[in-house]
Design a protein around this motif. Structure first.
Motif, PDB file in Angstrom:
ATOM      1  N   LYS A 125     -40.880 -47.919   8.993  1.00  0.00           N
ATOM      2  CA  LYS A 125     -41.582 -47.139  10.014  1.00  0.00           C
ATOM      3  C   LYS A 125     -41.086 -45.689  10.021  1.00  0.00           C
ATOM      4  O   LYS A 125     -41.882 -44.752  10.128  1.00  0.00           O
ATOM      5  N   ILE A 126     -39.751 -45.551   9.924  1.00  0.00           N
ATOM      6  CA  ILE A 126     -39.195 -44.192   9.898  1.00  0.00           C
ATOM      7  C   ILE A 126     -39.701 -43.430   8.676  1.00  0.00           C
ATOM      8  O   ILE A 126     -40.080 -42.252   8.768  1.00  0.00           O
ATOM      9  N   ALA A 127     -39.723 -44.121   7.525  1.00  0.00           N
ATOM     10  CA  ALA A 127     -40.226 -43.468   6.313  1.00  0.00           C
ATOM     11  C   ALA A 127     -41.701 -43.095   6.455  1.00  0.00           C
ATOM     12  O   ALA A 127     -42.128 -42.008   6.050  1.00  0.00           O
ATOM     13  N   ALA A 128     -42.485 -44.022   7.032  1.00  0.00           N
ATOM     14  CA  ALA A 128     -43.908 -43.726   7.231  1.00  0.00           C
ATOM     15  C   ALA A 128     -44.087 -42.550   8.187  1.00  0.00           C
ATOM     16  O   ALA A 128     -44.970 -41.692   7.995  1.00  0.00           O
ATOM     17  N   ASN A 129     -43.260 -42.506   9.222  1.00  0.00           N
ATOM     18  CA  ASN A 129     -43.350 -41.387  10.171  1.00  0.00           C
ATOM     19  C   ASN A 129     -43.027 -40.069   9.487  1.00  0.00           C
ATOM     20  O   ASN A 129     -43.680 -39.043   9.721  1.00  0.00           O
ATOM     21  N   GLN A 130     -41.992 -40.102   8.611  1.00  0.00           N
ATOM     22  CA  GLN A 130     -41.664 -38.880   7.880  1.00  0.00           C
ATOM     23  C   GLN A 130     -42.805 -38.449   6.968  1.00  0.00           C
ATOM     24  O   GLN A 130     -43.135 -37.259   6.882  1.00  0.00           O
ATOM     25  N   LEU A 131     -43.413 -39.410   6.288  1.00  0.00           N
ATOM     26  CA  LEU A 131     -44.561 -39.082   5.434  1.00  0.00           C
ATOM     27  C   LEU A 131     -45.730 -38.534   6.257  1.00  0.00           C
ATOM     28  O   LEU A 131     -46.440 -37.622   5.830  1.00  0.00           O
ATOM     29  N   ARG A 132     -45.902 -39.093   7.432  1.00  0.00           N
ATOM     30  CA  ARG A 132     -46.986 -38.624   8.311  1.00  0.00           C
ATOM     31  C   ARG A 132     -46.752 -37.175   8.717  1.00  0.00           C
ATOM     32  O   ARG A 132     -47.663 -36.352   8.703  1.00  0.00           O
ATOM     33  N   HIS A 133     -45.496 -36.865   9.051  1.00  0.00           N
ATOM     34  CA  HIS A 133     -45.189 -35.476   9.403  1.00  0.00           C
ATOM     35  C   HIS A 133     -45.389 -34.550   8.215  1.00  0.00           C
ATOM     36  O   HIS A 133     -45.877 -33.406   8.385  1.00  0.00           O
ATOM     37  N   GLN A 134     -45.037 -35.032   7.023  1.00  0.00           N
ATOM     38  CA  GLN A 134     -45.257 -34.202   5.837  1.00  0.00           C
ATOM     39  C   GLN A 134     -46.742 -33.936   5.604  1.00  0.00           C
ATOM     40  O   GLN A 134     -47.147 -32.822   5.257  1.00  0.00           O
ATOM     41  N   LEU A 135     -47.572 -34.980   5.809  1.00  0.00           N
ATOM     42  CA  LEU A 135     -49.020 -34.801   5.641  1.00  0.00           C
ATOM     43  C   LEU A 135     -49.571 -33.813   6.672  1.00  0.00           C
ATOM     44  O   LEU A 135     -50.417 -32.969   6.362  1.00  0.00           O
ATOM     45  N   GLU A 136     -49.035 -33.915   7.897  1.00  0.00           N
ATOM     46  CA  GLU A 136     -49.505 -32.970   8.912  1.00  0.00           C
ATOM     47  C   GLU A 136     -49.115 -31.549   8.553  1.00  0.00           C
ATOM     48  O   GLU A 136     -49.911 -30.615   8.725  1.00  0.00           O
ATOM     49  N   ASP A 137     -47.870 -31.387   8.039  1.00  0.00           N
ATOM     50  CA  ASP A 137     -47.463 -30.044   7.630  1.00  0.00           C
ATOM     51  C   ASP A 137     -48.321 -29.522   6.484  1.00  0.00           C
ATOM     52  O   ASP A 137     -48.679 -28.329   6.448  1.00  0.00           O
ATOM     53  N   GLN A 138     -48.685 -30.418   5.566  1.00  0.00           N
ATOM     54  CA  GLN A 138     -49.540 -29.991   4.459  1.00  0.00           C
ATOM     55  C   GLN A 138     -50.951 -29.632   4.935  1.00  0.00           C
ATOM     56  O   GLN A 138     -51.573 -28.686   4.451  1.00  0.00           O
ATOM     57  N   ASP A 139     -51.457 -30.411   5.918  1.00  0.00           N
ATOM     58  CA  ASP A 139     -52.780 -30.062   6.480  1.00  0.00           C
ATOM     59  C   ASP A 139     -52.735 -28.694   7.137  1.00  0.00           C
ATOM     60  O   ASP A 139     -53.677 -27.878   7.016  1.00  0.00           O
ATOM     61  N   THR A 140     -51.657 -28.425   7.874  1.00  0.00           N
ATOM     62  CA  THR A 140     -51.523 -27.106   8.504  1.00  0.00           C
ATOM     63  C   THR A 140     -51.472 -26.000   7.452  1.00  0.00           C
ATOM     64  O   THR A 140     -52.103 -24.938   7.611  1.00  0.00           O
ATOM     65  N   GLU A 141     -50.733 -26.268   6.353  1.00  0.00           N
ATOM     66  CA  GLU A 141     -50.671 -25.278   5.272  1.00  0.00           C
ATOM     67  C   GLU A 141     -52.033 -25.061   4.638  1.00  0.00           C
ATOM     68  O   GLU A 141     -52.415 -23.926   4.317  1.00  0.00           O
ATOM     69  N   ILE A 142     -52.793 -26.158   4.473  1.00  0.00           N
ATOM     70  CA  ILE A 142     -54.152 -26.029   3.889  1.00  0.00           C
ATOM     71  C   ILE A 142     -55.047 -25.188   4.801  1.00  0.00           C
ATOM     72  O   ILE A 142     -55.809 -24.320   4.340  1.00  0.00           O
ATOM     73  N   GLU A 143     -54.961 -25.434   6.128  1.00  0.00           N
ATOM     74  CA  GLU A 143     -55.772 -24.653   7.057  1.00  0.00           C
ATOM     75  C   GLU A 143     -55.374 -23.186   6.997  1.00  0.00           C
ATOM     76  O   GLU A 143     -56.231 -22.279   7.066  1.00  0.00           O
ATOM     77  N   ARG A 144     -54.090 -22.921   6.879  1.00  0.00           N
ATOM     78  CA  ARG A 144     -53.664 -21.529   6.793  1.00  0.00           C
ATOM     79  C   ARG A 144     -54.198 -20.854   5.538  1.00  0.00           C
ATOM     80  O   ARG A 144     -54.660 -19.711   5.568  1.00  0.00           O
ATOM     81  N   LEU A 145     -54.157 -21.590   4.418  1.00  0.00           N
ATOM     82  CA  LEU A 145     -54.679 -21.032   3.167  1.00  0.00           C
ATOM     83  C   LEU A 145     -56.188 -20.794   3.257  1.00  0.00           C
ATOM     84  O   LEU A 145     -56.706 -19.801   2.729  1.00  0.00           O
ATOM     85  N   LYS A 146     -56.884 -21.717   3.923  1.00  0.00           N
ATOM     86  CA  LYS A 146     -58.339 -21.525   4.090  1.00  0.00           C
ATOM     87  C   LYS A 146     -58.636 -20.259   4.883  1.00  0.00           C
ATOM     88  O   LYS A 146     -59.550 -19.482   4.546  1.00  0.00           O
ATOM     89  N   SER A 147     -57.879 -20.072   5.968  1.00  0.00           N
ATOM     90  CA  SER A 147     -58.108 -18.871   6.783  1.00  0.00           C
ATOM     91  C   SER A 147     -57.813 -17.611   5.982  1.00  0.00           C
ATOM     92  O   SER A 147     -58.528 -16.605   6.118  1.00  0.00           O
ATOM     93  N   GLU A 148     -56.786 -17.659   5.124  1.00  0.00           N
ATOM     94  CA  GLU A 148     -56.505 -16.492   4.294  1.00  0.00           C
ATOM     95  C   GLU A 148     -57.634 -16.236   3.303  1.00  0.00           C
ATOM     96  O   GLU A 148     -58.015 -15.088   3.056  1.00  0.00           O
ATOM     97  N   ILE A 149     -58.205 -17.321   2.733  1.00  0.00           N
ATOM     98  CA  ILE A 149     -59.327 -17.164   1.787  1.00  0.00           C
ATOM     99  C   ILE A 149     -60.543 -16.560   2.498  1.00  0.00           C
ATOM    100  O   ILE A 149     -61.241 -15.676   1.963  1.00  0.00           O
ATOM    101  N   ILE A 150     -60.799 -17.027   3.709  1.00  0.00           N
ATOM    102  CA  ILE A 150     -61.950 -16.482   4.462  1.00  0.00           C
ATOM    103  C   ILE A 150     -61.738 -14.998   4.735  1.00  0.00           C
ATOM    104  O   ILE A 150     -62.664 -14.181   4.606  1.00  0.00           O
ATOM    105  N   ALA A 151     -60.509 -14.659   5.123  1.00  0.00           N
ATOM    106  CA  ALA A 151     -60.226 -13.242   5.396  1.00  0.00           C
ATOM    107  C   ALA A 151     -60.393 -12.406   4.144  1.00  0.00           C
ATOM    108  O   ALA A 151     -60.932 -11.285   4.183  1.00  0.00           O
ATOM    109  N   LEU A 152     -59.939 -12.936   3.012  1.00  0.00           N
ATOM    110  CA  LEU A 152     -60.111 -12.195   1.758  1.00  0.00           C
ATOM    111  C   LEU A 152     -61.582 -12.033   1.392  1.00  0.00           C
ATOM    112  O   LEU A 152     -62.011 -10.982   0.897  1.00  0.00           O
TER     113      LEU A 152
END
Length: 1167
Positions: free
Chosen positions: A158-185
Motif C-alpha cells: 500500500k505504501i509503495a502504491a501510494n508513493q507511485l500514485r504521488h509520482q503519477l500526480e507529480d507527473q500529471d502536474t508537470e505535463i499540465e505545466r508543459l502544456k501551458s508553456e506550449i500554449i503560451a509559445l
C-alpha cells in the motif's frame, strides 16, 4: 458492575445427552472434592472439548461440566495418607492412578481425578489432551504469524502504491505545466506571424486535406518518438546509467551513515572520555584516550565536508559531477595512514583500560546510549578501517557503468588508482608496524628490558617453550637426567628467535619474563649449532640416549669472554626440527652477507646489506615481477606479484634467502606449481650453477671484473664452471671426513674484517667466515674442531688427519695457497674471479642444502604422500655426497638430510584417534556421574588435540572444505568438524537424559566446570564445544532448569562465552591465543573463516598470469599459526575408560529428538 453470563440450559442438556451416547471417552472416575482428602466417584463423559460428569451412569442431568480448551493434563503423585489403616486398603489406594487437569484461566482450580487402572488413566489423559486442542492452538499461532507477515506485506505494498500514485500526480502536474508553456509559445508565435489581410479564404476541401495531413504527420512523429524513447529505455546504455545513478545514491547514503557513525564515536565516546580524564579521579588518562581514538575527530571533520559536497551535487540532479570532489578528497585521505597503522595498538590499549573497573563501568554506560544501537566501542573504532576499500569498490562499480567517452571517466580512473596506491601503502605499513609492535610487546614483557628489540631490523621468527639442561665447562653436558628437572619447573625457558638474536628467558609467577644473567641474549653471529650428538663423543652419545635425541646445542664464542654451551631440549622431534631449521635459516642470511663481504673486499667502504638494499635491480618492477614497499627479513622489498619462474629464481638466489619467503613458498607452492618442478630447479642450481642461475643474480659477484668473468664464461676452460665427479666415495660418513658434527652458522667477524684472517670454513657457504683474531689463538668450541693454518693445505674428506701435509692436487688447496700469497701482495683480477666462482659454487650447494633441509624437516608430509618425490630427493642427495669438492660441513649437512628423509615415522609416538577408537579392552564403560570434571576436561583436550594435529596443512589450500567433494578433498577438516559436532551433541544429550530438574542443574554446572578446566588447559575448542551445546534451543529454553543454576556458574558461563565469542572476528579468542603458550587447541572455524575471506577476496593470479604472492603470504601466515599449535603436544595420559564414554555415539540424541524431549520436560505456555 459486570453483567452475568447467560447460560442456555437446553443446549447444555443436549450436549450432555450426546456425550452419554457418542462421547469420546466415558467411564467412572473419582473426583476430589473441595474438602481435603474427600473423593467422590462420578460418571464422566467427554464430548469434543466439554467434559460432563453425572452422579451415576443412568443419571439424565449432568452434575457439572468443564471446558477443556487450552488446558493441560499431567500425572500427579499419590497423596500422603493421614491415618494408618489396614495394609490391603493402603495398597489398593497406592495402586490407583492420579492425574490433574490444569486450566489456563485465572482463578479456576485444577481438577484432580483418579482411576483404578493405569491404562485407563493414560487413555483419559490422552483423550483430555486431544480435547484441549493444543495442536490446533499451535497451528493457530503459526497461522497468526503468517497472517501478521501478510498484513505487513500488504501495508508495504500500500505504501509503495501510494508513493507511485504521488509520482503519477507529480507527473500529471508537470505535463499540465508543459502544456501551458506550449500554449503560451504558440500564442507568441501567432502574434509574431505577419498579418495577411489580403489572404483569401481557402477551399474547405483543401482545409480538410491539410487537417488530415497534419494529423497523420503528428501521429507518425509521436509514434516514432515513442519508439525511440522505448528503445532507449531498453538499451544497455540507459540500463547502465540507471545502475550508475543507483550506485551514486547508495554511496551518498553510505557516506551519510558513515558520518553518523563517526559522530557517535566522537560525541558519544571521545569527548565524554576526555572530560572524564580531566576529572579529579580519572578512570583513564589523556594519553590512553589519544591512543584509543587516534585522529578519529579529524577524520569526522573531513567526511562531514565531503558529505556536504555530495549532498550539494545531488541537489543539482540530473547533472551529477563527482570526480572533482574526489580530487579534493584524495590528498586528505593520508590521515587514514595513522589510524590504520595504529588500529591494532588502539584496541590493545582499550583492552588494557577495560581492566579498570571504573573505566569499564563508565564505558558500558556510554555503550548503553540508544544511539549506539547495542554496538560496542570496538565496533565504532573498526569502521574507518574499511572506508578506503569501500571507496575503491564504489569507484570500481561506478567505472563499470560509466561509458568510455564519459566526461568523468579519466578522473574517476585516476581517483581509483590513487586510492589503490594508498591502500597498498597502508597495508604495507601495517605489516611493518605490526612487526615492530610485536617486538615492543615482547620487550615490555621482559622486566630488565632488551635494547636489541628496539632495532627495527629485528624480525620476529618464532617463540616457544624449551627446557634448558644444565651444563658445565665448554661443550660438556653434565650427567643429569631429565626427570630431575621436573620438566616444567626448573629448566623451562621461554625462547624467542629473531633474525639476529636468540633470547632465553624465565617466566615468573606473575607472567613477567626475566632474561638469564648468562646466555640470556645470544647473538647468532657468535653461535654454532650442533643438531645431533656426535657418535664419537661419549658424553653427547649418552645425552642423546637420555633425552631421546630431542636436545640440541648452541656453542657461543663471544669475542670478549670465554666460550660456553647452551643445551636446549625440545618437546618433540618435530619441534626440534622446526627450531633448528629456523635458527640455521636465520643465520644463513648473515652468512650470505659475510660471503659477499669476502667477494666485495675491495669495496669494503660499503657494507653488504646496504649494497643489496641500494641495488635497484633487486626490487625493480618488471613485466613478470612486482614488489611492495614492505621489507622482508633480509631488508629487501617483498614480492607482491611474480611469475612462477621468478619465484623459483628468488628461491635459489645466492645473494639472500628470506625466511618468510621460504615459508610462504613451501606452504603454498601447490597452488601455482608442483613439487617436481621445484626439485628440478634445485637440481639444476646444484649441477649447473653458472647456466641455471640468471646473469642478474651473478652480476654483483663479478662487478669489479666484468672482462675476466666474460672470458671464463665464454671459453669454458675454468675447472670451476662445471661439476666433474671422480669415483664416488663411500656414502658412510667416517670420523676423518667429519671430525665434528657441528654446523657453523654465522660469521664471527665484523663486516670490515680483512680477508687475511680467513679460516677453513670461509671458503664455503656452509661454514664460518672470517674472525678478528688468529684461529690458533681462540679456543675451539668443540674438542674435534681443527683450526685452519694457511701454511697447510686443506684436508680432503677422504684423507686422514695424518695425510694433510701431503701434496694433493685439490682446487681447495690451490685456493688456500692463493689466499696466503694474496695476503702479502693482494689479489689480481684473474685470481679474484676464480675465487668468486669457487664461492658461488659453494654458495649454490649450500643454498640447495638449506632449502632441502627446510623442506624435509618442516614439510615432511610432502615426502610421505609422494614416494616418487622422496626417491628423487634421495638420489640428488646421494649425488651431492659423491662430489669430491664437497666440504666437510656440506657433507655432514647432506648426511643429516639423508638420515631424516630415510627414517620412516621416526618419532610417530603420538596417539591417533583411530587407535583410541579401536581400543576395546576397557572392562566397562564409565558413566557421566562417576567421572570427575578434571578427567573429562583432560581427555576432551587430548582428543581435540589429536584430531586437530592430524590435519595436513595442504587441506587449508583452495577452500576445499566448502566444495561439493569436501569429504574427498579435505577429509581431516571434515573429521574435525564432525568431532566438534559429536562432542557438542554428547553434552546436550547428557543434560537432556535427566528427567528431574535438580539432576539437569547438576549436569549443567558440571559441564561448565569442565569447560573452565579446558580453558585453563588452553583448549578453546573444547570450551566452544560445551558452550555451544548449552546455547542450543533445546537446553536454552529450559527456564526452570536455568533458574536453579547457581549465580557463580552463570557468571563463569558468561566469561567463557565472552572468551570464545565470534564478535569482531573472534577478537577476544585471538587476543587470548596470542598471549598463551602452546600446547593449545584453537577453534578451527576461526582460521577457516580467515582463509575463506582471503580466498574469496583476492584471486590466485593476476590478469597478466602472475602469482599473487601477497595472498600466498597471508595464507602462509595463517597456516604457520595453525602448525605452531599442532606441533606442541599435551603431556596428558590416555584414559580408555573416559575416552570410551566420550566417543560412544550411542549416547548421542539427534537434534529433533532433543527438542521433543525439551518440550515434554517444559511444555510451551499457551498463547
Amino acid at each position: 458492575m459486570q453483567k452475568s453470563v447467560r447460560y442456555n440450559e437446553g443446549h447444555a442438556l443436549y450436549l450432555a445427552f450426546l456425550a452419554r451416547k457418542e462421547g469420546t471417552k466415558r467411564g467412572f472416575l473419582s473426583k476430589k472434592a473441595a474438602e481435603a482428602s474427600r473423593w467422590h466417584e462420578k460418571w464422566f463423559a467427554l464430548y469434543q472439548n466439554v467434559l460432563f460428569y453425572f452422579e451415576g451412569e443412568q443419571s439424565g442431568r449432568p452434575a457439572g461440566m468443564y471446558l477443556l480448551e487450552g488446558c493441560s493434563c499431567e500425572r500427579a503423585p499419590a497423596p500422603p495418607r493421614a491415618g494408618v489403616g489396614q495394609g490391603g486398603a493402603r495398597d489398593a489406594l497406592d495402586k490407583q492412578y492420579y492425574f490433574t487437569v490444569l486450566f489456563g484461566h485465572e482463578g479456576q482450580k485444577p481438577l484432580e481425578l483418579r482411576c483404578e487402572e493405569e491404562q485407563d488413566g493414560k487413555e483419559w489423559m490422552e483423550a483430555i489432551h486431544q480435547a484441549s486442542y493444543a495442536d490446533i492452538l499451535i497451528e493457530r499461532e503459526v497461522l497468526m504469524q503468517k497472517y501478521i507477515h501478510l498484513v505487513q506485506i500488504v501495508e508495504t505494498e500500500k505504501i509503495a502504491a501510494n508513493q507511485l500514485r504521488h509520482q503519477l500526480e507529480d507527473q500529471d502536474t508537470e505535463i499540465e505545466r508543459l502544456k501551458s508553456e506550449i500554449i503560451a509559445l504558440n500564442k507568441t508565435k501567432e502574434r509574431m506571424r505577419p498579418y495577411q489581410s489580403n489572404q483569401e479564404d481557402e477551399d474547405p476541401d483543401i482545409k480538410k486535406i491539410k487537417k488530415v495531413q497534419s494529423f497523420m504527420r503528428g501521429w507518425l512523429c509521436r509514434r516514432k518518438w515513442k519508439t525511440i524513447v522505448q528503445d532507449y529505455i531498453c538499451s544497455p546504455h540507459a540500463e547502465s546509467m540507471r545502475k550508475r545513478n543507483q550506485i551514486v545514491f547508495t554511496m551518498v547514503e553510505a557516506e551519510s551513515e558513515y558520518v553518523h557513525q563517526l559522530y557517535i564515536l566522537v560525541n558519544g565516546f571521545l569527548r565524554p572520555l576526555r572530560m572524564a580524564a580531566s576529572s579529579k579521579k580519572p578512570p583513564i588518562s589523556h594519553d590512553d584516550v589519544s591512543s584509543i581514538f587516534l585522529n578519529s575527530e579529524t577524520i569526522m571533520f573531513l567526511h562531514e565536508i565531503f558529505h556536504q559536497g555530495l549532498k550539494a551535487r545531488i541537489a543539482n540532479w540530473p547533472t551529477l559531477i563527482l570526480a572533482d570532489l574526489f580530487d579534493i578528497l584524495l590528498p586528505m585521505l593520508n590521515i587514514y595512514q595513522e589510524f590504520v597503522r595504529n588500529h591494532q595498538y588502539s584496541l590493545q590499549v582499550l583492552a588494557n583500560c577495560k581492566q579498570n573497573r571504573d573505566f569499564d563501568k563508565l564505558l558500558k554506560q556510554y555503550e548503553a546510549n540508544p544511539a549506539c544501537e547495542g554496538r560496542m566501542l570496538e565496533t565504532f573504532l573498526t569502521y574507518p578501517m574499511f572506508q578506503i576499500p569501500r571507496y575503491i569498490i564504489t569507484l570500481h562499480e561506478l567505472l563499470a557503468h560509466t561509458p568510455h567517452e564519459h566526461v568523468e571517466r579519466k578522473s574517476l580512473e585516476f581517483a581509483k588508482s590513487k586510492l589503490e596506491e594508498l591502500s597498498r601503502i597502508m597495508h604495507d605499513e601495517v605489516s611493518d608496524t605490526e612487526n615492530i609492535r610485536k617486538n615492543l610487546a615482547i620487550e615490555r614483557m621482559i622486566v630488565e628490558g632488551c635494547d636489541i628489540l628496539l632495532d627495527t631490523s629485528q624480525t620476529f621468527i618464532r617463540q616457544g617453550s624449551l627446557i634448558q639442561v644444565p651444563s658445565v665447562e665448554r661443550g660438556k653436558l653434565s650427567k643429569v637426567r631429565l626427570g630431575s628437572l621436573s620438566l616444567k619447573k626448573e629448566g623451562e625457558r621461554q625462547c624467542f628467535l629473531f633474525t639476529k638474536h636468540f633470547l632465553i628467558c624465565t617466566r615468573s609467577s606473575g607472567g613477567k619474563l626475566h632474561l638469564l644473567k648468562t646466555g640470556g641474549v645470544l647473538s647468532l653471529i657468535e653461535c654454532t649449532l650442533i643438531e645431533e650428538p656426535d657418535a664419537s663423543d661419549d658424553d653427547s652419545k649418552g645425552s642423546g640416549q637420555v633425552f631421546g635425541h630431542l636436545d640440541f646445542k648452541i656453542v657461543v664464542e663471544p669475542p670478549d669472554s670465554a666460550p660456553f654451551t647452551v643445551v636446549l631440549l625440545a618437546p618433540s622431534r618435530q619441534e626440534k626440527a622446526a627450531w633448528t631449521s629456523d635458527i640455521s635459516q636465520c643465520v644463513d642470511n648473515i652468512r650470505c652477507n659475510g660471503l659477499m663481504t669476502i667477494v666485495f673486499e675491495e669495496n669494503s667502504k660499503v657494507t653488504v646489506p646496504h649494497m643489496i638494499k641500494s641495488d635497484a635491480r633487486l626490487h625493480k618492477d618488471d613485466t613478470d615481477i612486482c614488489f611492495s614497499k614492505t621489507l622482508n627479513s633480509c631488508k629487501v622489498p617483498q614480492i607482491r606479484y611474480a611469475s612462477v619462474e621468478r619465484l623459483l629464481e628468488r628461491l635459489t638466489d645466492l645473494r639472500f634467502l628470506s625466511i618468510d619467503f621460504l615459508n610462504t613458498f613451501l606452504h603454498t607452492y601447490r597452488i601455482f606449481t608442483t613439487a617436481a618442478v621445484v626439485l628440478a630447479k634445485l637440481s639444476d642450481i646444484y649441477k649447473r650453477p653458472f647456466t641455471s642461475i640468471p646473469v642478474r643474480s651473478l652480476e654483483l659477484f663479478f662487478a669489479t671484473s666484468q672482462n675476466n668473468r666474460g672470458e671464463h664464461l665464454v671459453d669454458g676452460k675454468s675447472p670451476r664452471l662445471c661439476r666433474k665427479f671422480s669415483s664416488p666415495p663411500p656414502l658412510a660418513v667416517s670420523r676423518t671426513s667429519s671430525p665434528v658434527r657441528a654446523r657453523k652458522l654465522s660469521l664471527t667477524s665484523p663486516l670490515n674484517s680483512r680477508i687475511g684472517a680467513l679460516d677453513l670454513t670461509t671458503c664455503s657457504a656452509s661454514s664460518s667466515p672470517t674472525t678478528t683474531h688468529s684461529p690458533a689463538a681462540s679456543p675451539p668450541p668443540h674438542p674435534g674442531k681443527i683450526p685452519l693454518d694457511l701454511s697447510r693445505g686443506l684436508p680432503s674428506p677422504e684423507q686422514s688427519p695424518g695425510s694433510i701435509e701431503e701434496p694433493v692436487d685439490n682446487p681447495r688447496v690451490d685456493l688456500c695457497n692463493k689466499l696466503k700469497r694474496s695476503i702479502q701482495r693482494g689479489f689480481n683480477n684473474t685470481e679474484r674471479t676464480c675465487d668468486k666462482e669457487f664461492i658461488i659454487r659453494r654458495t649454490a650447494t649450500n643454498r640447495v642444502l638449506n632449502v632441502l633441509r627446510h623442506w624435509v624437516s618442516k614439510h615432511a608430509q610432502d615426502f610421505e604422500l609422494n614416494n616418487e618425490l622422496k626417491m628423487n630427493v634421495l638420489n640428488l642427495l646421494e649425488e651431492v655426497l659423491r662430489d669430491p669438492d664437497l666440504l666437510p660441513q656440506e657433507r655432514k649437512a647432506t648426511a643429516n638430510i639423508l638420515r631424516a628423509l630415510s627414517q620412516d615415522d621416526q618419532d610417530d609416538i603420538h596417539l591417533k584417534l583411530e587407535d583410541i577408537i579401536q581400543l576395546t579392552d576397557c572392562p566397562k564403560a564409565e558413566c557421566f556421574e562417576t567421572l570427575s570434571a578434571m578427567e573429562l576436561a583432560e581427555q576432551i583436550t587430548l582428543l581435540d588435540h589429536i584430531v586437530f594435529r592430524s590435519i595436513p596443512y595442504e587441506e587449508f589450500l583452495g577452500q576445499g572444505w566448502m566444495k561439493l567433494d569436501k569429504n574427498e578433498r579435505t577429509p581431516y577438516i571434515m573429521k574435525t568438524s564432525q568431532h566438534f559436532n559429536d562432542m557438542s551433541n554428547l553434552v546436550a544429550s547428557q543434560i537432556m537424559n535427566y528427567a528431574d530438574v535438580s539432576s539437569r542443574t547438576v549436569a549443567i554446572e558440571k559441564w561448565v566446570a569442565v569447560a573452565d578446566i579446558c580453558r585453563c588447559l588452553h583448549n578453546y575448542n573444547g570450551v566452544l564445544e560445551i558452550t555451544s551445546a548449552l546455547n542450543r534451543s533445546a537446553i536454552y529454553r529450559l527456564k526452570k532448569t536455568w533458574a536453579k543454576v547457581s549465580k557463580q556458574t552463570k557468571a563463569l558461563m558468561d566469561k567463557l562465552q565472552k572468551t570464545v565469542s565470534s564478535e569482531g572476528r573472534f577478537k577476544n579468542l585471538r587476543e587470548t591465543l596470542k598471549n598463551c603458550n602452546p600446547p593449545a587447541v584453537p577453534y578451527l572455524g576461526m582460521y577457516l573463516t580467515d582463509l575463506a575471506f582471503i580466498e574469496e577476496g583476492t584471486p590466485n593470479f593476476t590478469e597478466e598470469g602472475l602469482v599473487n604472492f601477497s595472498k600466498m603470504r597471508m595464507i602462509s601466515h595463517i597456516i604457520r599459526e595453525i602448525r605452531q599449535f599442532q606441533q606442541t603436544c599435551y603431556r596428558i595420559d590416555h584414559q580408555p575408560k573416559v575416552t570410551q564414554y566420550l566417543l560412544d555415539k550411542a549416547l548421542i540424541i539427534d537434534e529433533d529428538t532433543l527438542y521433543e524431549l525439551s518440550l515434554k520436560i517444559e511444555p510451551r505456555l499457551p498463547a
